[in-house]
Design a protein around this motif. Structure first.
Motif, short mmCIF file in Angstrom:
data_model
loop_
_atom_site.label_atom_id
_atom_site.label_comp_id
_atom_site.label_asym_id
_atom_site.label_seq_id
_atom_site.Cartn_x
_atom_site.Cartn_y
_atom_site.Cartn_z
N SER A 113 0.82 -1.22 0.00
CA SER A 113 0.00 0.00 0.00
C SER A 113 0.86 1.26 0.00
N ARG A 114 2.14 1.11 0.27
CA ARG A 114 3.08 2.26 0.28
C ARG A 114 4.31 1.88 -0.53
N PRO A 115 4.30 2.13 -1.84
CA PRO A 115 5.41 1.69 -2.69
C PRO A 115 6.78 2.19 -2.23
N ASP A 116 6.82 3.35 -1.56
CA ASP A 116 8.10 3.88 -1.11
C ASP A 116 8.77 2.98 -0.08
N ALA A 117 7.99 2.09 0.56
CA ALA A 117 8.54 1.21 1.59
C ALA A 117 9.50 0.18 1.01
N LEU A 145 13.37 -9.36 -3.80
CA LEU A 145 12.60 -8.12 -3.90
C LEU A 145 13.02 -7.31 -5.12
N LEU A 146 14.30 -7.25 -5.39
CA LEU A 146 14.77 -6.52 -6.57
C LEU A 146 14.18 -7.12 -7.85
N LEU A 147 14.14 -8.44 -7.92
CA LEU A 147 13.58 -9.08 -9.11
C LEU A 147 12.08 -8.84 -9.19
N ASP A 148 11.41 -8.87 -8.04
CA ASP A 148 9.97 -8.58 -8.03
C ASP A 148 9.70 -7.17 -8.53
N LYS A 149 10.67 -6.29 -8.36
CA LYS A 149 10.53 -4.90 -8.79
C LYS A 149 11.28 -4.66 -10.10
N ALA A 331 -2.61 -0.05 -12.41
CA ALA A 331 -1.57 -0.96 -11.93
C ALA A 331 -0.28 -0.21 -11.63
N PHE A 332 0.07 0.74 -12.50
CA PHE A 332 1.31 1.48 -12.30
C PHE A 332 1.21 2.43 -11.13
N ALA A 333 0.04 2.99 -10.90
CA ALA A 333 -0.14 3.87 -9.74
C ALA A 333 0.06 3.10 -8.44
N LEU A 334 -0.37 1.85 -8.42
CA LEU A 334 -0.22 1.02 -7.22
C LEU A 334 1.20 0.49 -7.07
N TYR A 337 7.08 0.59 -9.56
CA TYR A 337 8.29 -0.14 -9.96
C TYR A 337 8.02 -1.07 -11.14
N ASN A 338 6.77 -1.21 -11.51
CA ASN A 338 6.41 -2.17 -12.56
C ASN A 338 6.86 -1.64 -13.92
N LEU A 339 8.00 -2.16 -14.35
CA LEU A 339 8.61 -1.67 -15.59
C LEU A 339 7.76 -2.00 -16.80
N TRP A 340 7.05 -3.14 -16.77
CA TRP A 340 6.19 -3.51 -17.90
C TRP A 340 5.12 -2.45 -18.12
N GLN A 341 4.47 -2.06 -17.04
CA GLN A 341 3.40 -1.08 -17.18
C GLN A 341 3.93 0.30 -17.53
#
Length: 799
Positions: A113-117, A145-149, A331-334, A337-341
């Motif tokens: 819920s807080r992408p900055d975290a 985590l890096l791969l997830d992002k 999706a990108f707003a949430l 880090y989602n490079l695809w979107q």
């Protein structure tokens, strides 16, 4: 509002675990959790918090992760928040490396819920690794985590560092396999198998390997791995989702419902289950179903970035551009880090400037600088292809078919998979085709006409089979249709293909999908496309074209390959394998005898290769007569070989004093090699010199699809067409020259106006010359042409 003290809040949050028995240990609680005994694990972790101060932070985060896993999102965030709040208040004083790992895990939960975290999570893992360099959990979680992002390079570095220290670390090997999947590396399957061998109890490794086998359409193996995962951990929603996806793909409603019920029992918010089924549907080219499952997942959980992403991606693949954009933005707003979107949204912004070309059955979307050119060549080709394929397959796909052409290959790649680096030239999503524009690659790298024909064939084969045709048959038919349309289009036989066959290294027919998605060596992808086309060619030759149509209909009706073969061909796949091997031996008997077995490594050898190499060596040292004899011998050892080093090319040079004889030599290459740039150029000149104007024009026509934005090709063809009195072709070529933006635009437009007049279209000629005179009022030739047009117009006649 005042925040309660941590111990008070903890007591409230852990009320559900008050009935726990003895606290046990973290290892015991983890064991319960890993076996899917979630309620017992919850109680065990709750008891640990009350009785073991040293372990309470780890236990608290474990409880938070169990809550997330079971759909208790609020409880999960609250539990994670107690750990992050405690750290912020204490400044980390007295926190061990294990505590810091727990802190990182807590921040990962908060980041939903807080992408900055995410940054704070990485900082916590880094701090844990610094405090205890022997703790491999911290760098592995950071890499995960890096791969997830979408940061694959740094993730790979993290996994590699652990694997270097401990080659037997299954988590590190699994991480490297995941990186390979992300990067599209064919070695991913081997890496996943290695990870599972290192830890046979790893649910994550079993599921990754299962998904890879599912992508290769090895359903039984994928299902076995999914069952292995849920046997190890009954709470593995990913395992139930994989079983559900396989059941759905086979039309097994009972098995699908069983998997769905199991997933819902673990987490009432079963959006992840639906999202995984959607992804599996998309990998099997069932894009409409993928969007449908994605929409169901979003309806269950509007905050699931995975569900939103799969929905957005497949809506865009279906040409639903506005809703696809809307869901991609969400999706990108949430998850910024989602490079695809991000890549997709950037591309959609760039596409706002694209031009749309409408034709009776197509909607071509392209950069403005390419639109006029594509209108001249690609649109008529597509219309011709539609008519041809409709007759061939007895089926007419819904129209308009949308085709998007991209001047930058990176944009085409992003449009297709969300990331740059895709090696393909075009992709078909059924009713939406995506491909490189003619100007996207250097001359001779690809034939954009055969690419478009190939992708449109998928529209027919996917449509007729209701998107159920196996990948290898769909690809095989597309390559076959290229070859049927123009003999030089599509793949052709090569020494390495024959060497692989002779060595028994060519994929069995039942394994061609593996060669397409997980090749063992770089040449195997091309071999698999060509092999698939040859299987389809043999089926048509021995059973008739209706057999190809009937196979597609059998897949549409839910038959798998053995059942489809039995119903249509009345043979088993094993018998087909035997027939195919015999057919290949007969079809390529001469070159097979002169090529050695090849295992995919090192150079291809054999009498043909040896002779051709000796011929080039003799030519290079000036032994021309010896070279000629050797080239003649090589040509007989491999008749029709059309590679860039083909003997026919050298022999044409020897025959250059006889222009038409030399051109005939080159024709053996240009009629079989769709990207034979130099051979077509030389053939065009030779035929012109020999007086074969029509043959020269044919070579230039082939060049238009190989070297499309070269003004000289269009100028030469316009001149030839004029000599032949083919004024419609002159007009087309003059339009092409104007579309390419010539240096002397006024002269180019004058020549177009002149060609229009000669073709009898005085209205268009007059319109063109008037527009030219608006830009260049002093252009005398244009003024004279306008006077001629006026004089030729009957009195009182309308234009």
């Amino acid at each position: 509002m005042r925040v309660p003290q941590v111990p008070i809040l903890m007591a409230v949050l852990l009320a559900s675990g008050a009935g726990a028995q003895s606290p046990g240990t973290l290892a015991a609680a983890d064991a319960l959790w890993s076996r899917g005994r979630l309620a017992a694990a919850d109680s065990a972790f709750s008891a640990i918090i009350r009785t073991d101060a040293a372990s309470r932070r780890v236990a608290t985060v474990s409880l938070a992760e169990i809550a997330e896993q079971t759909g208790q999102r609020d409880r999960s965030r609250l539990l994670a928040g107690t750990v992050t709040t405690e750290y912020e208040r204490s400044g980390g004083t007295g926190w061990s490396a294990t505590d810091l790992v727990a802190l990182g895990r807590a921040w990962v939960l908060v980041s939903a819920s807080r992408p900055d975290a995410v940054r704070q999570a990485l900082a916590a893992f880094d701090a844990a690794a610094a405090r205890d360099p022997a703790n491999v959990d911290a760098p592995l979680r950071a890499a995960d985590l890096l791969l997830d992002k979408f940061n694959a390079p740094d993730a790979k570095e993290g996994f590699t560092a652990v694997a270097r220290r401990d080659p037997a670390n299954a988590r590190a090997q699994l991480g490297l396999a995941r990186v390979m999947v992300f990067e599209g590396k064919p070695e991913a399957t081997d890496a996943a198998e290695k990870a599972l061998a290192l830890d046979p109890t790893s649910v994550s490794a079993a599921l990754l390997l299962g998904r890879l086998h599912l992508e290769a359409e090895r359903y039984d193996t994928a299902a076995a791995l999914a069952r292995r995962a849920v046997a190890e951990d009954a709470s593995a929603v990913g395992g139930w989702a994989l079983l559900g996806a396989i059941a759905w793909l086979h039309g097994d409603t009972v098995a699908f419902n069983r998997a769905e019920i199991a997933a819902r029992a673990i987490n009432p918010n079963w959006a992840e289950f639906l999202a995984e089924v959607a992804e599996a549907a998309a990998r099997h080219r069932r894009y409409g179903d993928a969007a449908r499952f994605g929409a169901m997942a979003v309806a269950l959980d509007s905050g699931s970035t995975r569900a939103l992403a799969v929905l957005a991606t497949n809506e865009l693949r279906l040409g639903q551009m506005e809703s696809g954009r809307r869901h991609a933005e969400r999706a990108f707003a949430l998850d910024p880090y989602n490079l695809w979107q991000k890549n997709t949204l950037d591309l959609l912004d760039a596409m706002r400037s694209f031009v749309t070309i409408e034709s009776p059955r197509f909607r071509v979307v392209a950069p403005p600088q390419d639109a006029d050119f594509l209108r001249l060549y690609l649109v008529p080709l597509l219309e011709q292809a539609y008519d041809t394929l409709a007759v061939r397959y007895g089926y007419r796909p819904p129209t308009p078919v949308r085709l998007e052409a991209f001047r930058r290959h990176a944009d085409f790649s992003v449009r297709t998979v969300g990331l740059t680096g895709l090696g393909a030239l075009g992709v078909s999503f059924g009713g939406v085709l995506v491909m490189d524009a003619p100007a996207s690659r250097p001359p001779g790298e690809f034939n954009y006409a055969s690419t478009a024909w190939h992708e449109l064939t998928h529209t027919f084969t996917l449509g007729l089979s209701d998107n159920r045709v196996p990948r290898w048959i769909s690809e095989g038919l597309s390559v076959l249709e290229e070859r049927r349309t123009h003999r030089g289009w599509g793949a052709d036989v090569s020494p390495d293909f024959l060497g692989s066959f002779k060595a028994g290294k060519l994929r069995q027919v039942s394994e061609i999908n593996e060669g397409l998605v997980r090749p063992r060596h770089p040449s195997e992808i091309g071999h698999s496309y060509y092999e698939a086309s040859l299987v389809c060619e043999m089926i048509e030759e021995q059973f008739g074209v209706e057999a190809l149509r009937a196979l597609l209909r059998a897949y549409r009706d839910g038959k798998d390959t053995p059942a489809a073969f039995q119903q249509v061909l009345r043979i088993t796949p094993e018998v087909l394998e035997q027939r195919f091997a015999a057919w290949l031996k007969t079809k390529f008997a001469v070159p097979l005898a002169n090529i050695d077995p090849w295992d995919g490594s090192g150079p291809v050898t054999g009498e043909f290769v040896k002779t051709l190499s000796a011929a080039h060596e003799a030519a290079g040292t000036g032994q021309l007569e010896v070279a000629r004899q050797l080239f003649e011998r090589a040509d007989k050892l491999f008749p029709g070989y059309a590679g860039n080093d083909a003997p026919a090319i050298a022999l044409a040079a020897f025959d250059s004093s006889n222009a038409l004889a030399a051109a005939a030599r080159l024709a053996t290459v240009t009629s079989r090699n769709e990207t034979a740039l130099d051979a077509n150029r030389v053939e065009a000149r030779l035929r012109l010199r020999g007086g074969d104007l029509a043959g020269s024009a044919a070579a230039l026509e082939r060049l238009i699809y190989i070297d499309p934005i070269n003004p000289a090709v269009h100028q030469d063809l316009a001149d030839l067409a004029e000599r032949l009195g083919d004024w419609p072709r002159v007009v087309r070529e003059r339009r092409a020259i104007v579309a390419l933006g010539p240096a002397d635009r006024a002269e180019a437009r004058f020549q177009l106006a002149r060609a229009l007049a000669k073709s009898g279209d005085r209205t268009a000629a007059r319109r063109e010359v008037l527009q030219l005179l608006e830009q260049a009022p002093g252009f005398e030739k244009a003024q004279e042409l306008l006077l001629e047009l006026r004089a030729a117009t009957p009195s009182g006649g309308g234009e």
